[in-house]
Design a protein around this motif. Structure first.
Motif, PDB file in Angstrom:
ATOM      1  N   GLY A   1       0.778  -1.232   0.000  1.00 14.23           N
ATOM      2  CA  GLY A   1       0.000   0.000   0.000  1.00 14.23           C
ATOM      3  C   GLY A   1       0.809   1.281   0.000  1.00 14.23           C
ATOM      4  N   ASP A   2       2.109   1.193  -0.151  1.00 13.21           N
ATOM      5  CA  ASP A   2       2.958   2.383  -0.141  1.00 13.21           C
ATOM      6  C   ASP A   2       3.092   2.919  -1.565  1.00 13.21           C
ATOM      7  N   PRO A   3       2.466   4.073  -1.878  1.00 13.34           N
ATOM      8  CA  PRO A   3       2.500   4.581  -3.250  1.00 13.34           C
ATOM      9  C   PRO A   3       3.902   4.954  -3.725  1.00 13.34           C
ATOM     10  N   ALA A   4       4.760   5.396  -2.826  1.00  7.60           N
ATOM     11  CA  ALA A   4       6.123   5.754  -3.230  1.00  7.60           C
ATOM     12  C   ALA A   4       6.897   4.505  -3.634  1.00  7.60           C
ATOM     13  N   GLN A   5       6.776   3.440  -2.852  1.00 10.25           N
ATOM     14  CA  GLN A   5       7.458   2.201  -3.213  1.00 10.25           C
ATOM     15  C   GLN A   5       6.878   1.610  -4.496  1.00 10.25           C
ATOM     16  N   ALA A   6       5.570   1.728  -4.666  1.00  7.21           N
ATOM     17  CA  ALA A   6       4.937   1.228  -5.891  1.00  7.21           C
ATOM     18  C   ALA A   6       5.463   1.984  -7.107  1.00  7.21           C
ATOM     19  N   ARG A   7       5.611   3.302  -6.969  1.00 10.93           N
ATOM     20  CA  ARG A   7       6.119   4.104  -8.086  1.00 10.93           C
ATOM     21  C   ARG A   7       7.572   3.742  -8.387  1.00 10.93           C
ATOM     22  N   LEU A   8       8.370   3.521  -7.356  1.00 13.74           N
ATOM     23  CA  LEU A   8       9.763   3.116  -7.580  1.00 13.74           C
ATOM     24  C   LEU A   8       9.834   1.750  -8.251  1.00 13.74           C
ATOM     25  N   LEU A   9       8.913   0.851  -7.895  1.00 10.43           N
ATOM     26  CA  LEU A   9       8.862  -0.458  -8.544  1.00 10.43           C
ATOM     27  C   LEU A   9       8.500  -0.297 -10.014  1.00 10.43           C
ATOM     28  N   ARG A  10       7.561   0.586 -10.305  1.00 13.79           N
ATOM     29  CA  ARG A  10       7.198   0.840 -11.709  1.00 13.79           C
ATOM     30  C   ARG A  10       8.389   1.420 -12.473  1.00 13.79           C
ATOM     31  N   LYS A  11       9.105   2.360 -11.847  1.00 10.23           N
ATOM     32  CA  LYS A  11      10.283   2.933 -12.502  1.00 10.23           C
ATOM     33  C   LYS A  11      11.336   1.855 -12.757  1.00 10.23           C
ATOM     34  N   SER A  12      11.460   0.913 -11.847  1.00 11.88           N
ATOM     35  CA  SER A  12      12.395  -0.199 -12.053  1.00 11.88           C
ATOM     36  C   SER A  12      11.965  -1.036 -13.251  1.00 11.88           C
ATOM     37  N   LEU A  13      10.670  -1.302 -13.370  1.00 13.56           N
ATOM     38  CA  LEU A  13      10.173  -2.041 -14.534  1.00 13.56           C
ATOM     39  C   LEU A  13      10.449  -1.266 -15.821  1.00 13.56           C
ATOM     40  N   GLU A  14      10.267   0.043 -15.789  1.00 11.34           N
ATOM     41  CA  GLU A  14      10.528   0.858 -16.978  1.00 11.34           C
ATOM     42  C   GLU A  14      12.014   0.829 -17.343  1.00 11.34           C
ATOM     43  N   THR A  15      12.876   0.808 -16.334  1.00  4.97           N
ATOM     44  CA  THR A  15      14.317   0.711 -16.583  1.00  4.97           C
ATOM     45  C   THR A  15      14.648  -0.625 -17.229  1.00  4.97           C
ATOM     46  N   LEU A  16      14.047  -1.698 -16.708  1.00  5.43           N
ATOM     47  CA  LEU A  16      14.276  -3.019 -17.304  1.00  5.43           C
ATOM     48  C   LEU A  16      13.716  -3.074 -18.722  1.00  5.43           C
ATOM     49  N   ALA A  17      12.557  -2.475 -18.945  1.00  4.45           N
ATOM     50  CA  ALA A  17      11.945  -2.474 -20.278  1.00  4.45           C
ATOM     51  C   ALA A  17      12.800  -1.732 -21.288  1.00  4.45           C
ATOM     52  N   ALA A  18      13.616  -0.804 -20.798  1.00  8.80           N
ATOM     53  CA  ALA A  18      14.515  -0.055 -21.688  1.00  8.80           C
ATOM     54  C   ALA A  18      15.765  -0.869 -22.027  1.00  8.80           C
ATOM     55  N   GLY A  19      15.905  -2.038 -21.425  1.00  7.35           N
ATOM     56  CA  GLY A  19      17.024  -2.915 -21.776  1.00  7.35           C
ATOM     57  C   GLY A  19      18.110  -3.028 -20.739  1.00  7.35           C
ATOM     58  N   HIS A  20      17.977  -2.327 -19.629  1.00  5.81           N
ATOM     59  CA  HIS A  20      18.985  -2.406 -18.567  1.00  5.81           C
ATOM     60  C   HIS A  20      18.705  -3.651 -17.738  1.00  5.81           C
ATOM     61  N   GLY A  21      19.453  -4.691 -17.991  1.00  8.63           N
ATOM     62  CA  GLY A  21      19.241  -5.935 -17.259  1.00  8.63           C
ATOM     63  C   GLY A  21      19.203  -7.146 -18.165  1.00  8.63           C
ATOM     64  N   GLY A  22      19.359  -6.928 -19.444  1.00  8.65           N
ATOM     65  CA  GLY A  22      19.390  -8.050 -20.374  1.00  8.65           C
ATOM     66  C   GLY A  22      18.090  -8.237 -21.123  1.00  8.65           C
ATOM     67  N   ASP A  23      18.170  -9.046 -22.151  1.00  7.90           N
ATOM     68  CA  ASP A  23      17.022  -9.248 -23.044  1.00  7.90           C
ATOM     69  C   ASP A  23      15.841  -9.925 -22.365  1.00  7.90           C
ATOM     70  N   ALA A  24      16.110 -10.912 -21.519  1.00 11.20           N
ATOM     71  CA  ALA A  24      15.006 -11.627 -20.865  1.00 11.20           C
ATOM     72  C   ALA A  24      14.219 -10.682 -19.955  1.00 11.20           C
ATOM     73  N   LEU A  25      14.925  -9.869 -19.170  1.00  8.83           N
ATOM     74  CA  LEU A  25      14.234  -8.956 -18.267  1.00  8.83           C
ATOM     75  C   LEU A  25      13.570  -7.813 -19.027  1.00  8.83           C
ATOM     76  N   LYS A  26      14.144  -7.447 -20.156  1.00  6.46           N
ATOM     77  CA  LYS A  26      13.524  -6.439 -21.013  1.00  6.46           C
ATOM     78  C   LYS A  26      12.171  -6.956 -21.508  1.00  6.46           C
ATOM     79  N   GLU A  27      12.159  -8.192 -21.982  1.00  2.00           N
ATOM     80  CA  GLU A  27      10.917  -8.804 -22.460  1.00  2.00           C
ATOM     81  C   GLU A  27       9.898  -8.915 -21.329  1.00  2.00           C
ATOM     82  N   MET A  28      10.362  -9.369 -20.165  1.00  2.00           N
ATOM     83  CA  MET A  28       9.477  -9.524 -19.024  1.00  2.00           C
ATOM     84  C   MET A  28       8.845  -8.191 -18.637  1.00  2.00           C
ATOM     85  N   ALA A  29       9.662  -7.157 -18.505  1.00  2.00           N
ATOM     86  CA  ALA A  29       9.157  -5.849 -18.093  1.00  2.00           C
ATOM     87  C   ALA A  29       8.195  -5.284 -19.130  1.00  2.00           C
ATOM     88  N   ARG A  30       8.501  -5.451 -20.385  1.00  2.00           N
ATOM     89  CA  ARG A  30       7.600  -4.954 -21.434  1.00  2.00           C
ATOM     90  C   ARG A  30       6.262  -5.690 -21.394  1.00  2.00           C
TER      91      ARG A  30
END
Length: 135
Positions: free
Chosen positions: A22-51
């Motif tokens: 229920g912490d909106p700040a932590q949720a937003r940071l988690l979303r930003k982490s997914l966006e970072t992974l979707a941009a390719g930081h973390g390898g192809d598998a994590l990029k695909e997963m995040a996307r």
């Protein structure tokens, strides 16, 4: 995974809010982490997963159960875990304090956005006579 987003299923930030207790700040940071992974930081598998997660094709919980993704997550986390294990208690507390500061900064940003939205809503709700005509 499937091509294109399923029109019936969209990414819902409520899953991140649930995962962050229920912490909106932590949720937003988690979303930003997914966006970072979707941009390719973390390898192809994590990029695909995040996307896939951000496109609503998979929930984050579902994605974490895919062995290719979970193996890549573990591999990416290994250096961090090793560094953490080698840190002193003081160093760990400093890292934890840095994390708390990041969460507080994110919460400050959320609070500011809410204040701006409330001010804008209040401004729009006042009738000032502009924007309408009998003609």
């Amino acid at each position: 995974m499937a091509e294109g987003p399923d029109p019936e299923k969209r990414f819902d930030d409520s899953e991140l809010l649930d995962m962050s207790q229920g912490d909106p700040a932590q949720a937003r940071l988690l979303r930003k982490s997914l966006e970072t992974l979707a941009a390719g930081h973390g390898g192809d598998a994590l990029k695909e997963m995040a996307r896939d997660v951000l496109a609503g094709r998979s929930s984050l919980r579902e994605a974490a159960n895919v062995s290719a993704y979970s193996e890549q997550l573990i591999e990416q986390a290994r250096p961090m875990a090793e560094k953490w294990a080698s840190m002193s208690e003081l160093e760990r507390e400093e890292v934890a304090a840095e994390g708390r500061r990041a969460i507080a900064a994110e919460q400050d940003e959320i609070d500011g956005e809410r204040r701006e939205a409330a001010a804008e809503a209040a401004k729009k709700s006042r009738h000032d006579g502009r924007g309408w005509s009998l003609y």
